[in-house]
Design a protein around this motif. Structure first.
Motif, mmCIF file in Angstrom:
data_model
loop_
_atom_site.group_PDB
_atom_site.id
_atom_site.type_symbol
_atom_site.label_atom_id
_atom_site.label_comp_id
_atom_site.label_asym_id
_atom_site.label_seq_id
_atom_site.Cartn_x
_atom_site.Cartn_y
_atom_site.Cartn_z
ATOM 1 N N ALA A 197 72.377 78.093 69.180
ATOM 2 C CA ALA A 197 72.975 79.340 69.659
ATOM 3 C C ALA A 197 73.580 80.149 68.515
ATOM 4 C CB ALA A 197 74.032 79.032 70.713
ATOM 5 N N ALA A 198 74.086 79.460 67.496
ATOM 6 C CA ALA A 198 74.669 80.151 66.347
ATOM 7 C C ALA A 198 73.617 80.883 65.522
ATOM 8 C CB ALA A 198 75.421 79.146 65.472
ATOM 9 N N ARG A 199 72.342 80.597 65.776
ATOM 10 C CA ARG A 199 71.242 81.209 65.012
ATOM 11 C C ARG A 199 70.335 82.040 65.911
ATOM 12 N NH1 ARG A 199 73.007 76.596 62.845
ATOM 13 N NH2 ARG A 199 72.959 76.358 60.559
ATOM 14 N N SER A 200 70.907 82.651 66.917
ATOM 15 C CA SER A 200 70.103 83.395 67.888
ATOM 16 C C SER A 200 69.468 84.643 67.287
ATOM 17 C CB SER A 200 70.953 83.776 69.104
ATOM 18 O OG SER A 200 72.034 84.614 68.717
ATOM 19 N N ALA A 201 69.842 85.023 66.069
ATOM 20 C CA ALA A 201 69.196 86.160 65.424
ATOM 21 C C ALA A 201 67.728 85.869 65.122
ATOM 22 C CB ALA A 201 69.926 86.519 64.137
ATOM 23 N N PHE A 202 67.389 84.579 64.947
ATOM 24 C CA PHE A 202 65.991 84.226 64.666
ATOM 25 C C PHE A 202 65.496 83.031 65.474
ATOM 26 C CE2 PHE A 202 68.623 82.132 61.437
ATOM 27 C CZ PHE A 202 68.196 80.812 61.501
ATOM 28 N N VAL A 203 66.363 82.386 66.249
ATOM 29 C CA VAL A 203 65.935 81.316 67.148
ATOM 30 C C VAL A 203 65.841 81.893 68.554
ATOM 31 C CG1 VAL A 203 66.431 79.039 68.090
ATOM 32 C CG2 VAL A 203 66.975 79.539 65.709
ATOM 33 N N ALA A 204 64.636 81.824 69.134
ATOM 34 C CA ALA A 204 64.384 82.478 70.422
ATOM 35 C C ALA A 204 64.830 81.636 71.606
ATOM 36 C CB ALA A 204 62.907 82.806 70.564
ATOM 37 N N GLY A 205 65.143 80.340 71.372
ATOM 38 C CA GLY A 205 65.588 79.551 72.503
ATOM 39 C C GLY A 205 65.580 78.070 72.262
ATOM 40 N N PHE A 206 66.037 77.360 73.277
ATOM 41 C CA PHE A 206 66.216 75.909 73.248
ATOM 42 C C PHE A 206 65.743 75.377 74.596
ATOM 43 C CE2 PHE A 206 68.632 72.162 74.389
ATOM 44 C CZ PHE A 206 68.735 71.419 73.225
#
Length: 677
Positions: free
Chosen positions: A619-628
């Motif tokens: 969640a802290a990297r939502s700028a480039f991580v689209a999801g979990f």
């Protein structure tokens, strides 16, 4: 740090000249076994290439999927009955018999004259696993007992009264699923074979049809054994290089006619498939029309985008040569149609109507489909819907219940999928096979985003090479996934494989295999959905081919520490700065009711703490991580040679298997705040 590679858990478009129609291909009456195959009670022989003949043809600039010498049709007949068509449901009690000695074919069990009165009965749809396995859903029942472990061949027989009025109709027998493979006869005439336990298929019946008569349908279903002895201390796996999956996997391979079956009669000139794409204020439609008659068809096609679209019907000419398939293209402005989104899942119903002679003339055929207007894109390391960046709070899930296996009832689907909404998830991954059409309809209506998957799990380099260069089943599964689920606005990602082998020396083979499947889905998807897969490593040598980078990670469980996830995500982003990243799996396990320190493996506290640690880093990297995507919604059945002390139940879920009781991780997941609500 990159997680180690470990087992956890040719151009696709046929080179034809562009034309408005193509002749319907011939289909052989029999499939011949490949060289060096052995017909035995354990392994089913295979033809030289996958038995359905799945391929793509360019028809007037639209790529069309063919199987069994015909266009792969829409499978909405399980719920939607078009007024121009007739349907005979085969969801009922069939005659049933196991064939452990593989003698049925030689003794004529496919013949209408065969006496099956001594056979047992089985419901269709159902899984034969539940036919006689007491305690199937129990964690304490003995493992390895009952029909859940009966493999090889089994036969189904029933009769159907074919109306005399069907003499001028095109008739097909449709199956939503048959696990693992099925061969079908009508009155002793072989119609064809299908391979792939979770994809629908339809067999044209013209060569055996006798309108006005009672006819016998016989189906021989095959399931390969997972092991030679399920209860051995060191069970020996049974493998088949041609099958997908080719070896035991850690989900349950339910057997039989697990979804609905029906006979469908359509006009000789028929809309076989309606492809639609609603984006950028327009509805683009491709009506795939088959002319099974001996005369050319000249008429009109009316496309009604539906009352909710706030747009008017459009009429275009339709000309289809005899014995051919053609595509009628229609473009309708829908600038005022409400868009589909998870927050407001507006769906519409488009209807294509063929008429003869003139607009408003005699109705020939109709076909309707649901769709949504939405814009999906990938840009700047983000997955965007209607211009807004998404974060996918997701769950993997298996399609099964203890009562019915994979032959779930609508009520069971509602309950299972309702759990997804209850914990605030906006995304499901259909690991690792296509679901019943009910699931995609449900997701459309409830605003849940979907990553669709196929059965390509745990292949090794040899199988990847075989599938790409010769057998083609992986390509067929990818094609039919994209074709069948094309119109669903909820489906936003195509998944190509799960944790298959990446041998350093075999990386070119692996890349070619993925490129082949990617070309397949891109060939038929008018909406250009992103492609991804669930890699077993964050250092996948084919990530440059992915639109969205997807990998499974089990830091702190199978390897490394929980805290290794964040640096790994940063490293992947640095290498592929423009691509979104999706965690396609992460999870641990707990014994329901076992409590203790959050550092003790197997406690509910440990399972919840592990989830939170991983979620926070993502969640802290939502700028480039689209999801979990958490593994998994509910404890699930598998017969992969472990968890035998739990009757084959893997205890990695938010919920228990039979009771669906929440564990502590259920509440932790529910409370996890989406960084992009």
């Amino acid at each position: 740090m990159n997680p180690p590679i470990h087992p956890t858990r040719r151009t696709v478009v046929t080179a034809l000249a562009v034309a408005s129609t193509v002749a319907l291909p011939a289909w052989p009456g029999t499939a011949h076994a490949a060289d060096n195959t052995v017909d035995s009670p354990v392994l089913d022989p295979h033809p030289a290439t996958e038995p359905s003949g799945t391929h793509v043809r360019d028809v007037g600039g639209t790529n069309v999927v063919f199987q069994y010498g015909a266009v792969l049709p829409a499978f909405d007949g399980w719920r939607t009955h078009e007024p121009t068509r007739e349907y005979l449901s085969l969801d009922k009690r069939w005659r049933f018999r196991f064939d452990p000695g593989n003698k049925g074919l030689g003794e004529g069990w496919q013949s209408p004259r065969f006496d099956d009165t001594s056979w047992g009965r089985i419901d269709v749809p159902s899984a034969w696993d539940l036919l006689g396995t007491p305690g199937f859903a129990s964690e304490t029942a003995p493992f390895g007992k009952g029909t859940a472990f009966t493999d090889g061949y089994a036969w189904y027989r029933t009769t159907v009264d074919i109306p005399g009025s069907w003499r001028a109709r095109h008739v097909r027998i449709a199956f939503l699923a048959a696990g693992y493979s099925a061969e079908v006869w009508l009155d002793g005439t072989y119609l064809g074979k299908h391979e792939g336990a979770n994809s629908p298929f339809a067999l044209p019946a013209a060569k055996a049809l006798r309108p006005g008569a009672r006819q016998t349908i016989a189906v021989r279903v095959f399931r390969r054994a997972s092991y030679t002895d399920y209860t051995a201390s060191s069970p020996q796996p049974v493998t088949d290089d041609h099958e997908i999956p080719y070896k035991p996997v850690d989900y349950w391979p339910y057997a039989g006619l697990t979804r609905s079956v029906w006979v469908e009669a359509v006009p000789p000139v028929t809309v076989a498939k309606l492809l639609v794409s609603g984006a950028d204020g327009r509805l683009e439609a491709r009506a795939v029309v088959e002319n099974h008659g001996s005369s050319d068809f000249e008429g009109f096609l009316t496309l009604d985008p539906g009352p909710g679209s706030r747009a008017r019907p459009t009429v275009v000419e339709a000309r289809i040569a005899a014995r051919s398939a053609g595509v009628v293209r229609v473009s309708v402005p829908v600038p005022r149609a409400p868009r589909w989104s998870p927050a407001a899942p507006h769906t519409h119903t488009a209807r294509a109507t063929l008429t003869a002679a003139k607009p408003g003339g005699p109705r020939v055929d109709t076909l309707s489909t649901r769709y949504g207007v939405r814009d999906l894109s990938v840009a700047d390391a983000q997955l965007r819907l209607n211009g807004k960046a998404l974060f996918l709070k997701g769950l993997n899930w298996h399609e099964e219940t203890g009562a019915h296996g994979r032959a779930m009832t609508p009520g069971e689907y509602d309950r299972e999928l309702g759990h997804i909404k209850a914990v605030g998830a906006n995304f499901i991954r259909n690991c690792v096979y296509n679901r019943h059409p009910y699931v995609y309809d449900w997701a459309d209506e409830h605003g849940v985003l979907v990553m669709d998957d196929i059965d390509t799990m745990w292949l090794n380099t040899a199988q990847e090479k075989l599938q790409t260069e010769r057998y083609g089943l992986a390509r067929a599964l990818a094609l039919t996934m994209a074709w069948n689920q094309h119109n669903h606005p909820s489906v936003i990602l195509w998944g190509l494989q799960n944790e298959s082998e990446i041998d350093p020396e075999g990386a070119p083979v692996y890349r070619a295999w993925l490129a082949d499947m990617k070309a397949a889905v891109k060939a038929v998807d008018l909406t250009a959905r992103p492609v991804t897969w669930a890699s077993n490593t964050s250092n996948d040598p084919a990530f440059d081919l992915a639109d969205v980078i997807g990998f499974n990670e089990y830091f702190g469980y199978f390897y490394g520490k929980d805290a290794d996830l964040g640096p790994t995500l940063d490293a992947v982003h640095a290498k592929y700065p423009g691509k979104p990243i999706l965690i396609t799996e992460n999870g641990t396990w707990s014994e329901a009711g076992t409590h203790g320190p959050s550092t003790t493996q197997g406690t509910e506290e440990w399972q919840a703490a592990c989830f939170t640690a991983h979620w926070d880093q993502v969640a802290a990297r939502s700028a480039f991580v689209a999801g979990f995507t958490y593994w998994v919604l509910k404890d699930y059945k598998q017969r992969a040679g472990y968890n035998q002390d739990h009757n084959g139940i893997s205890v990695m879920g938010l919920l228990t298997f039979a009771e669906e009781r929440p564990k502590l991780v259920h509440e932790a997941f529910r409370k996890a705040a989406n960084p992009r609500p």
